[in-house]
Design a protein around this motif. Structure first.
Motif, PDB file in Angstrom:
ATOM      1  N   VAL A 385      -1.361   7.060   7.349  1.00 52.46           N
ATOM      2  CA  VAL A 385      -1.261   5.766   6.653  1.00 52.46           C
ATOM      3  C   VAL A 385      -2.485   5.552   5.771  1.00 52.46           C
ATOM      4  O   VAL A 385      -2.378   5.044   4.644  1.00 52.46           O
ATOM      5  N   SER A 389      -1.584   4.785   1.956  1.00 50.72           N
ATOM      6  CA  SER A 389      -1.522   3.352   1.660  1.00 50.72           C
ATOM      7  C   SER A 389      -1.718   3.050   0.186  1.00 50.72           C
ATOM      8  O   SER A 389      -0.957   2.286  -0.420  1.00 50.72           O
ATOM      9  N   VAL A 401       3.636  -0.812   2.843  1.00 46.78           N
ATOM     10  CA  VAL A 401       2.271  -0.706   3.383  1.00 46.78           C
ATOM     11  C   VAL A 401       2.060  -1.757   4.460  1.00 46.78           C
ATOM     12  O   VAL A 401       1.523  -1.478   5.545  1.00 46.78           O
ATOM     13  N   GLU A 426      -6.048  -4.049   0.977  1.00 45.29           N
ATOM     14  CA  GLU A 426      -4.655  -4.454   0.770  1.00 45.29           C
ATOM     15  C   GLU A 426      -4.533  -5.974   0.799  1.00 45.29           C
ATOM     16  O   GLU A 426      -3.840  -6.576  -0.020  1.00 45.29           O
TER      17      GLU A 426
END
Length: 745
Positions: A385, A389, A401, A426
């Motif tokens: 991940v 991402s 994500v 993020e």
């Protein structure tokens, strides 16, 4: 950050293409089947633009779509959805790709379907709707397994996109339960619906089903079976297969799941034990090929086994014309997974790990992540991940994500500090300040002495860059962090350009403009060499502003054009990191007398500013300051004053912004000396978040649930939107917003 490649793993393009093809190929008709031609013809001639085919599993929805495609004179595009497509950007991209394959002249439509915040609903879905409405000739789009994309966000974008289906064209949506947007369209008379009662098998259909497997039954016997099964097609198919193998299936009653399990078990026990084991164990795969099954089962003859099983009439669906990829019928797969758990409890975990190994080895790590999550393997998942991402985010699939991080859980993410840094980024870049600060605190407390993975930054440098961007401790600390990152990331690092950009930012804040100019120029050069668009988009407008301050508008335009070209090439419109380039570009265009380009860029920058929150304070203030300058220079002081109030809100949380605070104060003094108001008040970030939902048929209560606000707040914001746009209805507001560039592409 956005638009990067960061030198990450390049997917195996051929396998990616094959997997995409399995979703877009026209479904195959079986050699013998019970025709639904009368149903299809009635729907086809109904003039309805949207046809809903809604029934539980086992009613022949996919076969109906295959027959429709085989008998259609208009161009046909097909999409088969699965649970991995439950993301608004992903589902729009699939529909756009299918349409573009049918109409190549529509251009690279799929690449425009990503987006941030309300990007898919506010930009991509209207763009797809516009493209559909301008198709050169009538068409049909067949979308199967719609129940797999059941999130509210997917329902909303599909409603907006499918509003563009023109007269003479049709979209057929097949799924296990009704989509809310279909119900809302019913009142408009634009839909035609086919339900379970329409799809029930009669005696004639039962005769075809039994003859397909080589079994003859009298009309009375078939009528009795039809009555007991209530015309449930899959129940009749199972009964026919059991009869073919010498048994009698008398306990058939509608689509009852217990009965389905009984019938499937009757079919399964007549197969050799090795075939039963093959079916149970491969059921963990959403799609399967011989090579993938070999890897999962540790054998070498899976391709032959798949073909043999397909020939027996077992519930195996070919996904390509070469019969290289298959999937199980949904209801059968659910049964097989239950059987795997019942007979081989715990086996699924190791099978999922082997599937993950195969996908990772073949360059499709996103599928590997899904299998690792299913296996509960958090330790491997966090590394993959972390690797994926950013590219997934850059593709506009922000929901994917978010789902990965949610399924991993905070505890698992926290165990791998480099992923915690990405979780913070993020949240920063999607405008979620509370989550960003929570993850920043996790990162601050973390320690990680391991060497960085390939193409990943040193952890201390990554933490320093996050701190510098969030500016929580003032410009001097941010400057130290940025310089540490520059010193830590070597010339060949794909993260050095980001460190250089942040160094330029902090040098400006601490009063070193010439040093800042060199850092920004180096960032652009490094990013161009590495193919990292984000630093080009962020640093080029800074160079343009340095030239503007010196009165060199031509040089400023050159730097601005570089940034705007990168936004266009990497489909970054709507991302918060694109806002500064668009605001500066608007000022330059308006100064040159290009009002059309200036207004378009202003609208785009105003829309993108929604994601520029106080956890990205430098960008949040600088974007709004440049927009305020553009509005003032255009004689629209009211909008400029509103943007200054938004700046004050950011500075109230992040007061330590060095020289930027002085720039704001200088502009405020100049703006206060401009007489009169001029222009209208712009939409607030909250109103811009709500605006795309006015394209849908959602009620105020439903919009409130989407945005996690009360109905009263929605009503107040809608009223404010109407006043500012000078309209009185939803449709007028949407039309006005499109004309102003607030919605659509």
């Amino acid at each position: 950050m956005v638009g990067d490649t960061r030198g990450g793993t390049t997917p195996a393009l051929e396998l990616d293409r094959v997997l995409l093809d399995t979703k877009l190929n026209t479904p195959r008709l079986p050699a013998e089947f019970a025709s639904r031609r009368a149903l299809i013809d009635r729907a086809r001639t109904s003039q309805a633009r949207i046809v809903g085919v809604t029934a539980p599993a086992g009613y022949g929805k996919t076969t109906l779509l295959a027959e429709w495609a085989a008998t259609e004179e208009r161009p046909v595009a097909c999409v088969a959805l699965d649970r991995f497509d439950d993301d608004p950007a992903a589902v729009l991209a699939l529909v756009a790709t299918a349409f573009a394959r049918t109409f190549p002249e529509s251009g690279p439509l799929a690449s425009e379907m990503g987006g941030m915040n309300v990007g898919p609903l506010g930009r991509s879905a209207p763009l797809l709707a516009s493209t559909l409405s301008n198709a050169p000739r009538p068409f049909v789009i067949l979308i199967d397994d719609l129940h797999e994309v059941d999130s509210a966000a997917c329902q909303d974008v599909l409603e907006v996109a499918l509003a563009g289906v023109p007269a003479g064209s049709q979209v057929v949506l097949a799924g296990r339960h009704e989509q809310a947007h279909l119900a809302r369209r019913r009142a408009e008379g634009l839909t035609w619906e086919i339900g379970a009662s329409d799809l029930r098998a009669d005696v004639a259909a039962a005769r075809v089903i039994f003859r397909t497997v080589g079994v003859e039954r009298s009309d009375d016997e078939l009528d009795a079976l039809v009555q007991r099964s209530e015309g449930w097609p899959v129940g009749l198919v199972l009964a026919a297969m059991i009869a073919r193998d010498g048994g009698e299936a008398t306990s058939i009653a509608g689509d009852d799941r217990f009965v389905a399990d009984y019938l499937y078990r009757e079919c399964l026990r007549r197969l050799p034990p090795t075939s039963q084991r093959f079916l149970r164990r491969t059921a963990i795969l959403e799609q399967m090929s011989g090579a993938l099954c070999d890897a999962v089962l540790d054998r070498s003859d899976s391709n032959a086994t798949l073909r043999e099983l397909a020939a027996t009439g077992i519930f195996l669906v070919p996904l390509d014309h070469r019969r290289g990829w298959f999937r199980y019928h949904g209801l059968f797969r659910e049964f097989l997974l239950a059987e795997l758990d019942r007979t081989e409890g715990g086996a699924a975990e190791s099978l999922h790990r082997r599937a993950a190994d195969w996908y990772e080895e073949h360059g499709v790590p996103a599928r590997a992540i899904e299998h690792l999550l299913a296996a509960g393997d958090r330790s491997r998942s966090v590394h993959l991940v972390a690797e994926l991402s950013l590219p997934t985010y850059q593709a506009g699939q922000v929901t994917v994500v978010n789902r990965w991080l949610t399924e991993l859980g905070d505890d698992a993410v926290s165990t791998y500090p480099p992923l915690a840094v990405l979780a913070a980024w993020e949240a920063v870049l999607t405008g979620r300040p509370a989550d960003a600060e929570r993850w920043a605190n996790v990162v601050e407390r973390a320690s990680h002495g391991a060497a960085p993975a390939d193409n990943q930054p040193d952890f201390e440098a990554a933490r320093a860059m996050l701190r510098a961007a969030m500016l929580a401790d003032g410009p001097e600390r941010a400057s130290d962090d940025a310089e540490l990152a520059v010193a830590s990331e070597p010339a060949w690092s794909p993260w050095r350009d980001q460190a250089l950009h942040l160094a330029g930012m902090t040098r400006l804040l601490t009063g070193r403009p010439e040093d800042a100019r060199r850092a920004f120029a180096d960032a652009v050069e490094q990013a161009s060499a590495m193919g990292n668009a984000d630093s080009i988009v962020l640093s080029s407008p800074e160079l343009a502003l340095i030239e503007l301050d010196a009165g060199r508008w031509d040089e400023a335009e050159r730097h601005s054009s570089v940034a705007l070209a990168a936004i266009e090439a990497h489909h970054m419109d709507g991302y918060p990191t694109a806002a500064l380039a668009q605001a500066v570009g608007a000022r330059i265009a308006l100064h040159a007398g290009d009002e059309s380009s200036g207004e378009r860029l202003l609208a785009r920058a105003m829309r993108a500013r929604v994601g520029c929150t106080y956890v990205l304070p430098y960008l949040a203030v600088k974007v709004r300051l440049q927009l305020a300058m553009a509005y003032t220079e255009a004689g629209r002081r009211t909008a400029a004053m509103h943007l200054l109030r938004e700046i004050d809100e950011v500075l109230a949380v992040r007061p330590g912004m060095g020289r930027l605070v002085e720039e704001v104060a200088d502009f405020r003094r100049r703006a206060d000396s401009v007489p009169g108001a001029g222009g209208g008040t712009p939409l607030t970030p909250a109103e811009l978040r709500l605006l795309p939902y006015l394209q849908t048929h959602l009620t105020l209560n439903e919009i409130g649930r989407r945005l996690f606000i009360s109905r009263n707040t929605v009503s107040s914001e809608v009223g404010s939107i109407y006043r500012k746009l000078r309209v009185t209805t939803r449709s007028e507001a949407v039309a006005r917003a499109v004309a102003l560039g607030m919605l659509g592409a």
